[in-house]
Structures are given as C-alpha cells and as structure tokens.
Design an enzyme around this catalytic site. Sequence first.
Site, mmCIF file in Angstrom:
data_model
loop_
_atom_site.group_PDB
_atom_site.id
_atom_site.type_symbol
_atom_site.label_atom_id
_atom_site.label_comp_id
_atom_site.label_asym_id
_atom_site.label_seq_id
_atom_site.Cartn_x
_atom_site.Cartn_y
_atom_site.Cartn_z
ATOM 1 N N SER A 1 -8.239 4.530 -9.794
ATOM 2 C CA SER A 1 -7.084 3.945 -10.480
ATOM 3 C C SER A 1 -5.961 3.515 -9.546
ATOM 4 C CB SER A 1 -6.529 4.908 -11.532
ATOM 5 O OG SER A 1 -5.917 6.001 -10.916
ATOM 6 N N LYS B 1 -0.053 8.010 -10.426
ATOM 7 C CA LYS B 1 0.249 6.641 -10.874
ATOM 8 C C LYS B 1 1.519 6.152 -10.198
ATOM 9 C CE LYS B 1 -3.056 6.808 -13.961
ATOM 10 N NZ LYS B 1 -4.326 6.241 -13.638
#
Length: 179
Positions: free
Chosen positions: A48, A92
């Site tokens: 990710s 993230k």
Amino acid sequence: MGLRNSLNLLKSFAKEGFDISVAVGKFFCCLHVVNTYLVTPALTSGPSMLPTLNLTPTIVLAERLSPRFNKLSPGDVVLVRSPEVPRKIVTKRVIGVEGDRIAYVVDPQNGDQSETIVVPKGHIWIQGDNIYNSYDSRNFGAVPYGLLEAKIFWKDILAIPNGSMRSFLLLSFQFEWQE
C-alpha cells in the site's frame, strides 16, 4: 569462622544479584516509557505504501509526540490503528487534516469518478501511496485523531533480507506488523 565467612559471601552474592536485578528493572522501565510515549520501532511491509516503503519488511522509527500535540500535516507518513480491525496497525500518508477539502478518486482501478469531502473536526484523511492497492480513507472514511499511533521520521533503518526474519525479532522492542 567458616560459617560466618560463608554467610558473608552468600550475603554479598545476594546483594550483588539484587543490585543487578534493580538495574535491569530500571532499564526495562525506561525502555517501556520511551517505546510507549516517545519513539517506537515498527516493522512495515505490504504494497500500500509503494514506492515510499518496500514490499519486504522494513524497520522504521516513529515518534509519538506529534500525534499527541496535534502537530501532523499533509504529507506525513503515520502509523494508524485500523478503524475496522483494531488489532492491526497500518502505515499511511496524511492527505488532509480537519477542515481540509479533499478530492479523491473513488475507485482508481475501475474509473476516474471523483468525490470531494471536507475532513470533519477531530479527524484526518489518510491514503496509501499506491492508490491501486491500498485500503484507506477512500474505503472507510476519515479516521478519528485518537487512532493515530505515531509519525514515521526515519525509514529504511534496516531492510530485512528474505529468509532471516527470526534473527531480527531478538531485539527487545515491540514490533507491530504494518500493512
């Protein structure tokens, strides 16, 4: 005389053992405080955050003071407790903080439909750098500020080679698997 010398020797051994135990206890208490409130190592892996972080497990250092004092800004890479799986910590990038207007592509693999949202008070908007393979705020919405764990300030400390994971787990820090 022999018994008295033996008792004195035993007493000195006990005192030395106690002193060492106290020193070790103090060390682990300090380590716990540093890990919980100041700086923590984390083990990141997964697609990710490509290309910023590798697919292979990488140890990063993250500081815990910025989230506590609301000192995050767009562009920071953070560790966040997953809003859907609380046992999981994800890595993230902060895209927006409360009050920011965010325009994002809803499903980048199947089209270019975009939506705009204003990040609510007390929340942040996070996304993975690899938008085609990231489960983030586009899926579960803005994340409450309370789920922030830390801000990564040093990456690529140690790239772990493919088969040697066990040797690195001997470190006395708590590692958390990241997405």
